[in-house]
Design a protein around this motif. Structure first.
Motif, PDB file in Angstrom:
ATOM      1  N   PHE A  12      26.383 -67.866 -36.321  1.00 34.44           N
ATOM      2  CA  PHE A  12      27.224 -67.268 -35.276  1.00 34.44           C
ATOM      3  C   PHE A  12      28.607 -67.171 -35.899  1.00 34.44           C
ATOM      4  O   PHE A  12      29.298 -68.187 -36.033  1.00 34.44           O
ATOM      5  CB  PHE A  12      27.269 -68.157 -34.026  1.00 34.44           C
ATOM      6  N   PHE A  15      29.716 -69.931 -38.367  1.00 32.54           N
ATOM      7  CA  PHE A  15      29.018 -71.186 -38.066  1.00 32.54           C
ATOM      8  C   PHE A  15      27.522 -71.063 -38.370  1.00 32.54           C
ATOM      9  O   PHE A  15      26.869 -70.125 -37.920  1.00 32.54           O
ATOM     10  CB  PHE A  15      29.229 -71.538 -36.579  1.00 32.54           C
ATOM     11  N   ALA A  17      24.159 -72.165 -37.533  1.00 33.10           N
ATOM     12  CA  ALA A  17      23.407 -72.898 -36.506  1.00 33.10           C
ATOM     13  C   ALA A  17      22.074 -73.382 -37.057  1.00 33.10           C
ATOM     14  O   ALA A  17      21.581 -74.435 -36.668  1.00 33.10           O
ATOM     15  CB  ALA A  17      23.191 -72.017 -35.279  1.00 33.10           C
ATOM     16  N   SER A  37      21.675 -82.992 -29.158  1.00 27.43           N
ATOM     17  CA  SER A  37      22.288 -81.795 -28.591  1.00 27.43           C
ATOM     18  C   SER A  37      23.035 -81.018 -29.680  1.00 27.43           C
ATOM     19  O   SER A  37      23.747 -81.612 -30.487  1.00 27.43           O
ATOM     20  CB  SER A  37      23.255 -82.208 -27.480  1.00 27.43           C
ATOM     21  N   GLY A  38      22.823 -79.700 -29.696  1.00 28.88           N
ATOM     22  CA  GLY A  38      23.556 -78.849 -30.637  1.00 28.88           C
ATOM     23  C   GLY A  38      22.910 -78.721 -32.005  1.00 28.88           C
ATOM     24  O   GLY A  38      23.456 -78.067 -32.886  1.00 28.88           O
ATOM     25  N   CYS A  39      21.726 -79.311 -32.205  1.00 27.03           N
ATOM     26  CA  CYS A  39      21.104 -79.284 -33.544  1.00 27.03           C
ATOM     27  C   CYS A  39      20.420 -77.952 -33.834  1.00 27.03           C
ATOM     28  O   CYS A  39      20.004 -77.702 -34.960  1.00 27.03           O
ATOM     29  CB  CYS A  39      20.114 -80.430 -33.702  1.00 27.03           C
ATOM     30  N   GLY A  40      20.273 -77.081 -32.804  1.00 23.62           N
ATOM     31  CA  GLY A  40      19.713 -75.753 -33.038  1.00 23.62           C
ATOM     32  C   GLY A  40      18.308 -75.548 -32.504  1.00 23.62           C
ATOM     33  O   GLY A  40      17.687 -74.515 -32.775  1.00 23.62           O
ATOM     34  N   LYS A  41      17.818 -76.478 -31.691  1.00 24.94           N
ATOM     35  CA  LYS A  41      16.447 -76.394 -31.165  1.00 24.94           C
ATOM     36  C   LYS A  41      16.226 -75.124 -30.354  1.00 24.94           C
ATOM     37  O   LYS A  41      15.283 -74.365 -30.596  1.00 24.94           O
ATOM     38  CB  LYS A  41      16.127 -77.590 -30.242  1.00 24.94           C
ATOM     39  N   SER A  42      17.110 -74.908 -29.361  1.00 26.61           N
ATOM     40  CA  SER A  42      16.928 -73.756 -28.471  1.00 26.61           C
ATOM     41  C   SER A  42      17.093 -72.451 -29.233  1.00 26.61           C
ATOM     42  O   SER A  42      16.361 -71.494 -29.007  1.00 26.61           O
ATOM     43  CB  SER A  42      17.930 -73.794 -27.318  1.00 26.61           C
ATOM     44  N   THR A  43      18.063 -72.433 -30.140  1.00 25.33           N
ATOM     45  CA  THR A  43      18.294 -71.220 -30.930  1.00 25.33           C
ATOM     46  C   THR A  43      17.037 -70.863 -31.716  1.00 25.33           C
ATOM     47  O   THR A  43      16.617 -69.704 -31.757  1.00 25.33           O
ATOM     48  CB  THR A  43      19.492 -71.427 -31.878  1.00 25.33           C
ATOM     49  N   GLU A 158      12.899 -77.498 -22.976  1.00 22.24           N
ATOM     50  CA  GLU A 158      13.222 -78.651 -22.115  1.00 22.24           C
ATOM     51  C   GLU A 158      12.746 -78.428 -20.681  1.00 22.24           C
ATOM     52  O   GLU A 158      13.533 -78.567 -19.732  1.00 22.24           O
ATOM     53  CB  GLU A 158      14.746 -78.903 -22.112  1.00 22.24           C
TER      54      GLU A 158
END
Ligand SMILES: Nc1ncnc2c1ncn2[C@@H]1O[C@H](COP(=O)(O)OP(=O)(O)OP(=O)(O)O)[C@@H](O)[C@H]1O
Ligand SMILES: [Mg+2]
Length: 356
Positions: A12, A15, A17, A37-43, A158
């Motif tokens: 991004f 950054f 991700a 949180s923020g490690c890139g799972k959802s992305t 999740e």
């Protein structure tokens, strides 16, 4: 192969991700992406769904390169945390929605929705509106919407985190049953390592957009590749203590604790030099109490009946958690000696890499 990612990256702006993610998820398996949180799972999940473009690499689903394919053409179905149900439509119409959009014949829509409702035990709720359902029932409707599409791959982001603890445990079991019943490939994202351990055949641990380790749940638990995975998988977490390799005889190494005359022993077959500073990791259930060992002061003992947790401190002030099975002797305030078998003492170098 169900899903194959090769050198997948996502940026991004400046950054990163996700970096250089490669993985193979066999057809019919239940894979879990887990990490903080923020490690890139959802992305990563959204990239597999096609909701997010890749910045590099290749995504293959069922032996077809879908990297540039529209989401609707990928034969995947995603279930979100917030259900995303249409409040004005009945449960039946919510589940039928994608089939109606695709102009499937009425009889087929009816058959597929009834089948999903049967699998999810939603039959009696079909005429209701989402507002008339419990949280768990709403989440089942959201899963039902995915089932009716008969996707090659189910993607869950999740899906249980809005539910209370008891319902989460129940839905976890239902998801495992559903997976067995459908035999479809499922990819599930969570930050909860217990969910990962209980649901997955195959876990991918992510941190900072990089896959730290992939493997079966117990393989990660028993044989972590690095300190992060060792600490992330397992609850209470593995205990870590700074040590120095004081002696080596063949594979057997003596690990002297910093600022203490006490030592643990471990077996290392690879390179490890005497004098090297390393950290040792011992799981709470692998400490033995009594005999000669590291003295610790027990500050709090939590007695749960079947197990107890001792929260203790070393002379140098490090916190140690010890898990005991079945024992009921009160140890609050006492000093006990801790030791561990060499095979239960894991060793990590200064960069957190596991030494074997
Ligand atoms: N559209 C975007 N623009 C800029 N940065 C983004 C965007 N989407 C995600 N990110 C960043 O990418 C990183 C990974 O985000 P992602 O949502 O994948 O994390 P996650 O592992 O799912 O976390 P969580 O457990 O909190 O849901 C985060 O640092 C996030 O801030
Ligand atoms: Mg997320």
């Amino acid at each position: 192969m169900g899903v194959r990612l090769t050198n997948v990256a996502k940026t991004f702006g400046s950054f990163h991700a996700l970096r250089d993610v490669s993985m193979e998820i066999p057809t019919g398996s239940f894979a879990v992406f887990v990490g903080p949180s923020g490690c890139g799972k959802s992305t990563l999940l959204r990239m597999i769904a096609g909701l997010e473009e890749t910045s590099g690499g290749e995504i293959v689903i069922d032996d077809r390169d879908v990297t540039a394919v529209e989401p609707a053409e990928r034969q995947v179905a995603m279930v979100f945390q917030n259900y995303a149900l249409y409040p004005h439509l009945s449960v039946f119409e919510n589940m039928a929605f994608s089939l109606r959009l695709a102009r499937r014949p009425k009889e087929e829509v009816n058959r597929r929705v009834q089948e999903a409702a049967r699998i999810l035990q939603l039959g009696e709720h079909l005429p209701k509106k989402p507002s008339q359902l419990s949280g768990g029932q709403r989440q089942r409707v959201a899963i039902g919407r995915a089932i009716v599409r008969q996707p090659k791959v189910f993607l869950f982001d999740e899906p249980l985190s809005n539910l209370d603890a008891e319902l989460r445990v129940q839905m976890r079991l239902e998801l495992t049953r559903l997976h067995r019943q459908l035999g479809a490939t499922m990819i599930y994202v969570t930050h909860d390592q217990v969910e990962a351990m209980t649901l997955a055949d195959l876990i991918f641990v992510l941190k900072g957009g990089v896959v730290q380790q992939a493997g079966a749940p117990l393989a990660l638990y028993d044989d972590p590749d690095n300190r992060f995975v060792a600490g992330f998988i397992g609850s209470p977490s593995m205990n870590f203590l700074p040590t120095v390799i004081a002696a080596r005889e063949g594979h057997r190494v003596t690990l002297q604790l910093e600022g203490s005359e006490h030592a643990f022993t471990a077996d290392l077959s690879g390179q490890a030099a005497v004098g090297q500073a390393v950290e040792i990791g011992v799981r709470p259930e692998h400490f033995r109490i009594g005999g000669a060992g590291l003295p610790v002061q027990v500050e709090v003992a939590e007695e749960l009946g079947d197990v107890s947790y001792l929260y203790a401190r070393t002379a140098s002030g490090r916190e140690i958690v010890v898990q005991r099975q079945g024992s009921r002797d009160r140890l609050d305030g006492q000093t006990v000696q801790l030791s561990a078998e060499p095979r239960h003492v894991l060793v990590f170098d200064g960069e957190g890499r596991r030494l074997r």
